[in-house]
Design a protein around this motif. Sequence first.
Motif, short mmCIF file in Angstrom:
data_model
loop_
_atom_site.label_atom_id
_atom_site.label_comp_id
_atom_site.label_asym_id
_atom_site.label_seq_id
_atom_site.Cartn_x
_atom_site.Cartn_y
_atom_site.Cartn_z
N ARG A 183 0.85 -1.19 0.00
CA ARG A 183 0.00 0.00 0.00
C ARG A 183 0.89 1.24 0.00
O ARG A 183 1.72 1.41 0.89
CB ARG A 183 -0.90 0.01 1.24
N VAL A 184 0.71 2.09 -0.99
CA VAL A 184 1.45 3.36 -1.07
C VAL A 184 0.43 4.49 -0.98
O VAL A 184 -0.40 4.65 -1.88
CB VAL A 184 2.28 3.46 -2.36
N VAL A 185 0.47 5.25 0.13
CA VAL A 185 -0.54 6.30 0.35
C VAL A 185 0.04 7.70 0.36
O VAL A 185 -0.70 8.68 0.35
CB VAL A 185 -1.31 6.05 1.68
N THR A 186 1.37 7.82 0.35
CA THR A 186 2.00 9.15 0.28
C THR A 186 3.11 9.07 -0.75
O THR A 186 3.42 8.00 -1.29
CB THR A 186 2.64 9.56 1.63
N ALA A 187 3.73 10.21 -1.03
CA ALA A 187 5.00 10.18 -1.75
C ALA A 187 5.99 9.41 -0.89
O ALA A 187 5.82 9.29 0.32
CB ALA A 187 5.50 11.59 -2.01
N ILE A 188 7.04 8.86 -1.52
CA ILE A 188 8.08 8.15 -0.78
C ILE A 188 9.34 9.01 -0.82
O ILE A 188 9.88 9.23 -1.89
CB ILE A 188 8.37 6.76 -1.40
N PRO A 189 9.80 9.56 0.30
CA PRO A 189 9.26 9.41 1.66
C PRO A 189 8.08 10.33 1.93
O PRO A 189 7.95 11.38 1.31
CB PRO A 189 10.47 9.81 2.52
N SER A 240 8.17 10.66 7.64
CA SER A 240 9.54 10.18 7.39
C SER A 240 10.48 11.34 7.10
O SER A 240 11.63 11.36 7.55
CB SER A 240 9.56 9.18 6.24
N GLN A 241 9.98 12.33 6.36
CA GLN A 241 10.83 13.50 6.05
C GLN A 241 11.19 14.26 7.33
O GLN A 241 12.33 14.70 7.50
CB GLN A 241 10.10 14.43 5.07
N ASP A 266 4.27 6.76 7.91
CA ASP A 266 3.20 7.42 7.15
C ASP A 266 2.10 6.46 6.72
O ASP A 266 1.16 6.86 6.02
CB ASP A 266 3.81 8.11 5.92
N GLY A 267 2.22 5.20 7.10
CA GLY A 267 1.19 4.23 6.75
C GLY A 267 1.40 3.53 5.43
O GLY A 267 0.54 2.75 4.99
N HIS A 300 11.24 0.80 -4.94
CA HIS A 300 10.99 1.47 -3.66
C HIS A 300 9.79 2.42 -3.77
O HIS A 300 8.91 2.45 -2.90
CB HIS A 300 12.23 2.26 -3.21
N THR A 301 9.75 3.18 -4.87
CA THR A 301 8.67 4.15 -5.08
C THR A 301 7.31 3.47 -5.14
O THR A 301 6.30 4.03 -4.72
CB THR A 301 8.93 4.94 -6.38
N GLU A 302 7.29 2.23 -5.66
CA GLU A 302 6.04 1.49 -5.81
C GLU A 302 5.73 0.58 -4.62
O GLU A 302 4.79 -0.20 -4.67
CB GLU A 302 6.07 0.66 -7.11
N GLY A 303 6.56 0.65 -3.57
CA GLY A 303 6.25 -0.10 -2.36
C GLY A 303 6.87 -1.48 -2.29
O GLY A 303 6.30 -2.38 -1.65
#
Length: 443
Positions: free
Chosen positions: A9-15, A19-20, A54-55, A400-403
Amino acid sequence: MSTLPQERRVVTAIPGPKSQELQSRRTASVAAGVGSVMPVFAARADGGIVEDVDGNRFIDFGSGIAVTTVGASAEAVVRRASAQLADFTHTCFMVTPYEGYVEVAEQLAELTPGDHAKKSALFNSGAEAVENAVKIARAYTKRTAVVVFDHGYHGRTNLTMALTSKNMPYKQGFGPFAPEVYRVPVAYGYRWPTGAENAGAEASAQAIDQINKQVGAENVAAIIIEPVLGEGGFIEPAKGFLPAIRQFASDNGIVFVADEIQSGFCRTGQWFACEDEGIVPDLITTAKGIAGGLPLSAVTGRAEIMDAAHSGGLGGTYGGNPVACAGALGAIETMRELDLNAKAKRIEEVMKPRLTAMQEKFDIIGDVRGRGAMIAIELVKSGTKEPNPEATAQIAKACHTEGVLVLTTGTYGNVVRFLPPLVIGEELLTDGLDVLEAAFAAL
């Protein structure tokens, strides 16, 4: 049963924003020399998933570098370690010993290859285990030289940096290193000049010739090798290589040390990777997968070799910490109960055909290799065997960007390695491989 939903599950930008914020605190307070693969901060992890603050939920293809083999919060590990925490956290085994340490040593004697009498000494990290294996071998043989191999990795202490073959990031600027360390060729099939089919015989002959000429077999205390070379790029030495080196060690009174820190504890579909060609080492070093994420390592070996060091010569304040020992007993319980060797083999059955199919589609995948849940792909420039670290970094970042949490490795920085927890679900494996294939297609 996992308490964490086993889905990507990707719910925000990474990071993400939390996390930032943590990253800015980290930059202010943590030494810059400590790097991280991903710019996200973990909140929970279980089964095949790592959830960040960030979930976002990431499919875990790294296992904290082959550590959380049984998952990052395995029931038996948590149960046993929690019970031990309530009893006592520390006495120092060298002051007042405790049963957990002894029980771990008994389990290691039972699980490691060979039916000879065995003993163990426990430490905190893989590097400590390797360093103590050298101490024990030197005490036993009364010799000083240590032989290691191209592409080998053995740790970050002064001696183990000397044993390690890769300069960046492990050695650059940190010398001078410990003396009496000699490096010889390894049978890296994919890159062997006369072809993989000749690598085992030719590389072992070259290595033995170099040892005899440059060191003198009678001066060698130990030969140390990873049965599958980890940081070097998940190199499986070509068949015949390990048996030839093992025989040479036996013939010359040299202690043969199998460094199973990354490859041990069901990772390759066997309790230990050296079992694949029937290798029985004199000493075996373990860490990583041993204790479900708690810091523990061991040297296990022939009783007469292990007993060569004088009383008080081995140890350390935290070595074989009682909570870590409890975690190890929980991890071994889990490995047995869930038959994680079979699970590792099943992971290979799922991953290898998919990766081989990708290799046929994308010519930058030069090699697919590994065993069990210790699998890798080596990336090259199209139509050549020239290493392609740039594409490797791009693929990892896209995943990483896609989880999907993947790690890179290799002497040339051009290998993507897969080390999923052995308890990962097949649907997560498949989803992660779909993301990987999409990353190659987009490249």
